[in-house]
Motif scaffolding. Structure first.
Motif, PDB file in Angstrom:
ATOM      1  N   VAL A 145     -16.547  -1.467  -3.266  1.00 44.32           N
ATOM      2  CA  VAL A 145     -16.106  -0.180  -3.930  1.00 44.32           C
ATOM      3  C   VAL A 145     -14.644  -0.524  -4.159  1.00 44.32           C
ATOM      4  CG1 VAL A 145     -15.880   1.964  -4.012  1.00 44.32           C
ATOM      5  CG2 VAL A 145     -18.477   0.918  -3.721  1.00 44.32           C
ATOM      6  N   ILE A 146     -14.604  -0.722  -3.125  1.00 45.60           N
ATOM      7  CA  ILE A 146     -12.296  -0.364  -3.261  1.00 45.60           C
ATOM      8  C   ILE A 146     -11.978  -1.445  -4.362  1.00 45.60           C
ATOM      9  CG2 ILE A 146     -10.563  -1.451  -1.398  1.00 45.60           C
ATOM     10  CD1 ILE A 146     -12.499  -0.008   1.039  1.00 45.60           C
ATOM     11  N   ARG A 147     -12.761  -2.518  -4.105  1.00 44.04           N
ATOM     12  CA  ARG A 147     -12.004  -3.918  -4.873  1.00 44.04           C
ATOM     13  C   ARG A 147     -12.030  -3.674  -6.284  1.00 44.04           C
ATOM     14  NH1 ARG A 147     -14.325  -6.595  -1.023  1.00 44.04           N
ATOM     15  NH2 ARG A 147     -12.419  -8.277   0.167  1.00 44.04           N
ATOM     16  N   PHE A 154      -6.884  -4.172   0.517  1.00 41.65           N
ATOM     17  CA  PHE A 154      -5.304  -3.813   0.104  1.00 41.65           C
ATOM     18  C   PHE A 154      -4.731  -5.396  -0.127  1.00 41.65           C
ATOM     19  CE2 PHE A 154      -7.579   0.100   0.289  1.00 41.65           C
ATOM     20  CZ  PHE A 154      -6.759   0.326  -0.400  1.00 41.65           C
ATOM     21  N   ASN A 155      -4.461  -5.848   1.411  1.00 39.42           N
ATOM     22  CA  ASN A 155      -3.002  -6.635   1.502  1.00 39.42           C
ATOM     23  C   ASN A 155      -3.265  -7.150   0.443  1.00 39.42           C
ATOM     24  OD1 ASN A 155      -2.061  -5.943   3.091  1.00 39.42           O
ATOM     25  ND2 ASN A 155      -2.544  -6.575   5.066  1.00 39.42           N
ATOM     26  N   ALA A 156      -4.792  -8.391   0.065  1.00 37.23           N
ATOM     27  CA  ALA A 156      -5.070  -8.954  -0.517  1.00 37.23           C
ATOM     28  C   ALA A 156      -4.121  -9.178  -2.102  1.00 37.23           C
ATOM     29  CB  ALA A 156      -6.353  -9.676  -0.965  1.00 37.23           C
ATOM     30  N   ALA A 210       4.321  -2.683  -7.545  1.00 30.53           N
ATOM     31  CA  ALA A 210       2.627  -3.123  -7.947  1.00 30.53           C
ATOM     32  C   ALA A 210       2.055  -2.739  -6.872  1.00 30.53           C
ATOM     33  CB  ALA A 210       2.403  -4.829  -9.202  1.00 30.53           C
ATOM     34  N   ARG A 211       2.688  -2.887  -5.762  1.00 26.89           N
ATOM     35  CA  ARG A 211       1.916  -3.237  -4.600  1.00 26.89           C
ATOM     36  C   ARG A 211       0.951  -0.976  -4.585  1.00 26.89           C
ATOM     37  NH1 ARG A 211       5.999  -5.154   0.175  1.00 26.89           N
ATOM     38  NH2 ARG A 211       5.925  -6.962  -1.259  1.00 26.89           N
ATOM     39  N   LYS A 212      -0.159  -2.067  -4.200  1.00 30.61           N
ATOM     40  CA  LYS A 212      -1.447  -0.477  -3.749  1.00 30.61           C
ATOM     41  C   LYS A 212      -1.018  -0.002  -2.710  1.00 30.61           C
ATOM     42  CE  LYS A 212      -3.374  -2.400  -7.184  1.00 30.61           C
ATOM     43  NZ  LYS A 212      -3.759  -1.442  -8.748  1.00 30.61           N
ATOM     44  N   LEU A 213      -1.610   1.049  -2.205  1.00 32.19           N
ATOM     45  CA  LEU A 213      -1.074   1.921  -1.434  1.00 32.19           C
ATOM     46  C   LEU A 213      -3.060   2.203  -1.012  1.00 32.19           C
ATOM     47  CD1 LEU A 213       0.488   4.490   0.224  1.00 32.19           C
ATOM     48  CD2 LEU A 213       0.173   5.366  -1.671  1.00 32.19           C
ATOM     49  N   MET A 214      -2.979   2.193   0.471  1.00 30.39           N
ATOM     50  CA  MET A 214      -3.970   3.511   1.173  1.00 30.39           C
ATOM     51  C   MET A 214      -3.422   4.314   2.343  1.00 30.39           C
ATOM     52  SD  MET A 214      -5.693   0.829   4.431  1.00 30.39           S
ATOM     53  CE  MET A 214      -7.019   1.205   5.050  1.00 30.39           C
ATOM     54  N   ILE A 215      -4.404   5.190   1.788  1.00 35.25           N
ATOM     55  CA  ILE A 215      -3.827   7.005   2.777  1.00 35.25           C
ATOM     56  C   ILE A 215      -5.180   7.152   3.392  1.00 35.25           C
ATOM     57  CG2 ILE A 215      -3.533   8.251   2.224  1.00 35.25           C
ATOM     58  CD1 ILE A 215      -2.302   8.512  -0.010  1.00 35.25           C
ATOM     59  N   HIS A 235      -1.150   3.088   5.348  1.00 36.67           N
ATOM     60  CA  HIS A 235       0.435   2.990   4.491  1.00 36.67           C
ATOM     61  C   HIS A 235       0.793   4.391   4.997  1.00 36.67           C
ATOM     62  CE1 HIS A 235      -1.336  -0.780   1.943  1.00 36.67           C
ATOM     63  NE2 HIS A 235       0.230  -0.935   2.030  1.00 36.67           N
ATOM     64  N   ILE A 236      -0.156   5.883   4.853  1.00 39.26           N
ATOM     65  CA  ILE A 236       0.152   7.071   4.811  1.00 39.26           C
ATOM     66  C   ILE A 236      -0.697   7.158   5.532  1.00 39.26           C
ATOM     67  CG2 ILE A 236       0.824   9.086   3.990  1.00 39.26           C
ATOM     68  CD1 ILE A 236       2.421   7.845   1.657  1.00 39.26           C
ATOM     69  N   ALA A 237      -0.867   7.698   6.839  1.00 43.26           N
ATOM     70  CA  ALA A 237      -1.758   8.569   7.559  1.00 43.26           C
ATOM     71  C   ALA A 237      -1.184   9.883   7.619  1.00 43.26           C
ATOM     72  CB  ALA A 237      -1.472   8.487   9.323  1.00 43.26           C
ATOM     73  N   GLN A 238      -2.024  10.396   6.719  1.00 42.31           N
ATOM     74  CA  GLN A 238      -1.191  12.093   6.049  1.00 42.31           C
ATOM     75  C   GLN A 238      -1.649  12.875   7.350  1.00 42.31           C
ATOM     76  OE1 GLN A 238      -4.167  13.810   3.477  1.00 42.31           O
ATOM     77  NE2 GLN A 238      -2.603  13.421   1.828  1.00 42.31           N
ATOM     78  N   ASN A 239      -0.333  13.541   7.441  1.00 43.11           N
ATOM     79  CA  ASN A 239       0.106  14.759   8.417  1.00 43.11           C
ATOM     80  C   ASN A 239      -0.368  16.405   8.437  1.00 43.11           C
ATOM     81  OD1 ASN A 239       1.940  16.157  10.116  1.00 43.11           O
ATOM     82  ND2 ASN A 239       3.681  15.623   8.879  1.00 43.11           N
TER      83      ASN A 239
END
Length: 634
Positions: A227-229, A292-294, A304-309, A337-341
């Protein structure tokens, strides 16, 4: 040469106070933090401004009562005018919408209520043209009971039998069949339900219509990675995974202990040691990061990098902060990349003191494992609105604070015009199962509907411009706040000083200021209960953000933040305050702040001005010397 030596000595003398300040710790100094190292600005998301919106509440293009993707396209210019750099798009997947769309029946399809995949792809195209990033919200913990996977599991198809968490009932002294244990759902019911077509109970940590996926199954893990891909290949810039701290449960299905042994058996009185924040949850997220690293391999353009929150509600304790920070990664495994605060959302109120602000912000910055992960949430669909939590005046100050802190800012739709919770929603109008599973007298204590109502565009019709006036077929899915005749975007735009204009200016400053992107950070709990932040960068401007968190007027001495400052100018100020942008403050030792007034100052130092003059004089002397030597050579 004597003149030159004198000038250099003068320059050193003038610079000494600046060096002294840089090498001493002010009394109110709390933390100094470089937001990012290296010779560039790091990843594209590190200073982004994300606009969190619920498509169902943003704009209804066809008058069916539901906001849709076509409506978002109609009002896309609002995002451009506001200046945000990204959007977090609330649930748009196919869903029966018994839980506001978080009960997903197909993760790869757009729900017809919101439009088609063509609409979604047009949003991606428009956003890319405008330089706006699109992040998709995804709750991976569960599906709808109507999802194909769940229906196949009920039919006992071999490949899907272990897709969901199932358990036989437990026998009691009454010899009746009971749920497997004492686990409760967040929606005020048992966490176990038995379908008529199955002898086993299935787990649901939220609504009974939302069975929990079994992430101990390798097949389920593979399904979610696919699903992510799918969506990353579709072109979204990132995915925000919500409720990730609920993914796995105790493998032994042990009862959860009561917090208060004499208290009732309610969700808030259970210590959720077996259903929330299990260490194994992080491993699942780390596997997603590998997906995401792929897409972010070396050689891929940073833009163009993809962000994971990840978004996981904490309990506001030190242990809760530690759990949140683990989403960034543990040991050699990388996570979000971001863990929501959630600090500004859940740990501060309109009754918090300056010391509370300093502690909450300082604890996050002090513990954050990676500089690029600093982030601040002003609002969300699961919390009361900013203006309702703090009041309109202090809400402006909270925005000014967030946009001058290092890192990414998450802005909730409607906060930019001061929208408030609609507390007039009736029991019959309520949609949120968190409230609907209670009763008519108590549902508003729990319901999140008041913060999810339609955006208030104007006063052109009784739906605040949410739907077109010419042919509305149904009332909006949630009632519009009755304050829409005065609180709407059209009014905010025409006012000389308004929250909307403040947000636009804040976003612009946040994006353009080198100091705010790269500078150091200090915070101060000043006398008279004033909280202040100083951002500075060598060779660039120094900004001081001050918040009067009192319902009364106070005075402020800016020299307590910057000892060499001799002058201050108002960059931005609370719309309801007495100070105006551009105002010069000559006596910075006694600045008056009105009740709940907040100001962003640019601080100037007399020694720095003198140093600049010396630098000009030195340059002139060296220039004359070169001219003299040139003449001698002719």
């Amino acid at each position: 040469m004597a003149l030159l030596a004198t000038v250099i000595l003068l320059g050193i003398t003038l610079q000494l106070p600046c060096w002294a300040q840089e090498n001493q710790r002010p009394l109110a100094y709390y933390r100094q933090e470089q937001t990012n190292g290296g010779g560039d600005f790091g990843e594209w998301w590190e200073s982004s401004v994300f606009y969190q919106l619920i498509p169902r509440s943003f704009r209804d293009s066809d008058g069916d009562g539901n906001g849709d993707l076509a409506g978002l396209l109609e009002r896309f210019d609002h995002l451009l005018e506001l200046g945000v750099t990204g959007i977090c798009l609330g649930p748009v997947f196919r869903s029966p919408k018994r839980d506001s769309g978080y009960d997903v029946s197909n993760f790869r399809e757009i729900d017809p209520t919101y439009g088609t995949m063509d609409h979604f792809e047009e949003i991606l195209r428009r956003a890319k043209m405008a330089g706006i990033r699109v992040v998709l919200d995804l709750v991976p913990n569960h599906t709808s009971e109507q999802h194909e996977w769940f229906q196949k599991s009920l039919r006992k198809e071999v490949d899907y039998r272990d897709y969901y968490v199932r358990r036989e009932g437990s026998a009691a002294e009454d010899e009746l069949d009971h749920p497997p244990n004492n686990w409760l759902s967040q929606y005020h019911t048992t966490a176990w339900t038995r379908n008529n077509r199955d002898s086993q109970y299935y787990l649901h940590q939220f609504g009974a219509m939302e069975p929990d996926l079994n992430y101990r199954s390798a097949k389920v893990q593979q399904e979610m990675e696919d699903v992510i891909r799918f969506w990353l290949d579709k072109g979204v810039d990132g995915i925000r995974f919500e409720r990730v701290n609920h993914l796995l449960e105790d493998v032994q299905f042990r009862n959860e202990p009561l917090i208060d042994l004499e208290g009732p058996s309610q969700y808030d009185n259970l210590d959720h040691i077996h259903t929330r924040d299990l260490p194994e949850n992080y491993a699942i997220a780390f596997d997603w990061r590998a997906v995401f690293n792929a897409y972010n391999q070396e050689g891929v353009d940073r833009t163009a990098r993809k962000l994971m929150i990840t978004s996981a509600h904490s309990d506001g304790t030190t242990q809760g902060l530690e759990r949140t920070l683990k989403w960034f990664g543990i040991a050699n495994r990388n996570g979000a990349h971001i863990a929501q605060n959630f600090g500004l959302l859940e740990r501060l109120t309109n009754g918090s003191r300056a010391e509370d602000f300093q502690r909450v912000i300082g604890e996050w910055l002090g513990a954050m494992p990676t500089p690029g992960g600093a982030n601040w949430m002003l609002g969300s669909h699961d919390h009361r609105r900013l203006a309702s939590r703090f009041g309109r005046e202090l809400a402006a100050g909270m925005a000014m604070l967030a946009f001058t802190l290092p890192g990414t800012v998450f802005l909730y739709y409607g906060d930019e015009i001061g929208m408030e919770d609609n507390e007039e929603i009736s029991w019959k109008q309520s949609q949120d199962p968190l409230g609907c599973n209670t009763n008519a007298s108590t549902f508003l204590r729990y319901s999140r509907d008041p913060a999810r109502t339609p955006f208030q565009w104007d006063s052109s019709n009784e739906w605040a411009g949410f739907a077109p006036s010419h042919a509305p077929n149904k009332l909006p899915w949630l009632p519009v706040n009755s304050n829409y005749p005065t609180c709407n975007l059209a009014n905010e735009r025409t006012s000389n000083r308004s929250l909307f204009h403040l947000y636009r200016d804040l976003i612009l400053l946040h994006q353009q200021s080198l100091t705010l992107r790269r500078g150091t950070y200090q915070s101060f709990a000043l006398p008279n209960n004033v909280f202040a932040v100083l951002r500075s960068l060598a060779g660039d401007k120094a900004y001081a953000t001050v918040l009067n968190v009192n319902p009364n007027t106070v005075t402020l001495d800016l020299n307590r933040m910057h000892r060499q400052a001799t002058e201050a100018s108002v960059v931005l100020a609370s719309p309801e305050g007495d100070h105006e942008p551009g105002e010069i403050i000559e006596d910075i030792s006694s600045v008056t702040l009105g009740r709940y007034e907040s100001i962003i100052f640019e601080l100037k130092s007399g020694t720095m001005a003198g140093l600049q003059a010396v630098k000009v004089l030195i340059a002139a002397i060296f220039g004359l010397g070169r001219l003299y030597n040139l003449c001698q050579s002719l």
